[in-house]
Design an enzyme around this catalytic site. Sequence first.
Site, PDB file in Angstrom:
ATOM      1  N   CYS A 119       0.841  -1.203   0.000  1.00  0.00           N
ATOM      2  CA  CYS A 119       0.000   0.000   0.000  1.00  0.00           C
ATOM      3  C   CYS A 119       0.876   1.252   0.000  1.00  0.00           C
ATOM      4  O   CYS A 119       0.642   2.197  -0.755  1.00  0.00           O
ATOM      5  CB  CYS A 119      -0.908  -0.028   1.227  1.00  0.00           C
ATOM      6  N   CYS A 216      -5.956  -3.288   7.383  1.00  0.00           N
ATOM      7  CA  CYS A 216      -7.177  -2.474   7.392  1.00  0.00           C
ATOM      8  C   CYS A 216      -8.375  -3.141   6.734  1.00  0.00           C
ATOM      9  O   CYS A 216      -9.503  -2.906   7.130  1.00  0.00           O
ATOM     10  CB  CYS A 216      -6.908  -1.105   6.776  1.00  0.00           C
TER      11      CYS A 216
END
Length: 384
Positions: A119, A216
């Site tokens: 990410c 997440c």
Amino acid sequence: MSHDQTELNSLGFPGAPADTRVVVAMSGGVDSSVTAALLKEQGYDVVGITLQLYDHGVAVQKKGSCCAGQDIHDARRVSEALGIPHYVLDYESRFKNQVMEEFADSYIKGETPIPCVRCNQTVKFKDLLDTARDLGADCMATGHYVQRVVGEDGKAQLVRGIDNGKDQSYFLFATTQEQMDFLRFPLGHMDKEQTRIEAERFGLTVADKPDSQDICFVPEGRYVDVIERLRPGALEPGDIVDIDGNVLGQHEGIVKYTIGQRRGLGIGGFEDPIYVVKLNAEKKQVIVGPKEALLTTEIGVKDVNWIGEDVPADGLAVIAKIRSTRPGVPARIFLEGGRARVRLDEPEAGVSPGQAAVFYDGDRVLGGGWIDSATSADPRLAAA
């Protein structure tokens, strides 16, 4: 260093802070909120950006994640309190394509991925940096616990944060030299306790907000559910075998296992504990063995990002960190194009393909890459 160094502000730009525009990547957590508050207090032209990375309907049901609906709300409230502009960017499709899909594929290949690095590598430090430049930013600041130090050659170096328990340099190994030149990390010289004290001082609503723990997009750590949703039918059963290839039992899918795992194997009757020592995706095999079979002497690393000096042909002595939770170990690295061969001074246990290997000189990050092979100290495993 140039002689007009005295005229540079704290972010390293000429002129007053008000003349320097800095985009702060705001996750809604205490770290990035304090980053924005400190820079605003110092007089910088601060703009907050928050990324929406995946579906709110799924996200709102869980705590401890980093980019859910509540977090966007928190980032917006902090920005309003600080009086800075705040933008929310919808990066859902990029995040799904570049992070979530690869996460699923990596597990199916028998690897143990780290999506947070991917990410940073793709969505945050590539796409978001471009957006920051579009907004006329001179630099982008994040709440990571790492330090940026300008070396004698004028190049920015990535250095461990001073808070050892919070240092995030392992997760930022893929940061390129060009990105380092544009990034700033105002919390690198602080520890977490100081950050919380600053949040209280600024009266931020997120001062007591707990740190995110999980990946997440993986509710309660149930990554198998995520893989099944992204890759229906990926859980293929197969054999649990020992190092000599004898079948000991069955499994429901190699994605449910990680290198070094000891519990939940569903096979007993051994005098000594046995561990998952290798995953063979092609043969759909989970290979188990004694603890010593976990030992690795050499690892192969792909997609190496190198921000140190040139590596001599006969290799370079480094400290190699091969898991985020483990201390670094002495090793010798040989660079061959975008690959590295890493010879460990002492055999290490639990090296897992898909994890990152990050190389240090003292506290400075020299680079890192993704582990894609491990040479076992046990000759029987080399052929498995």
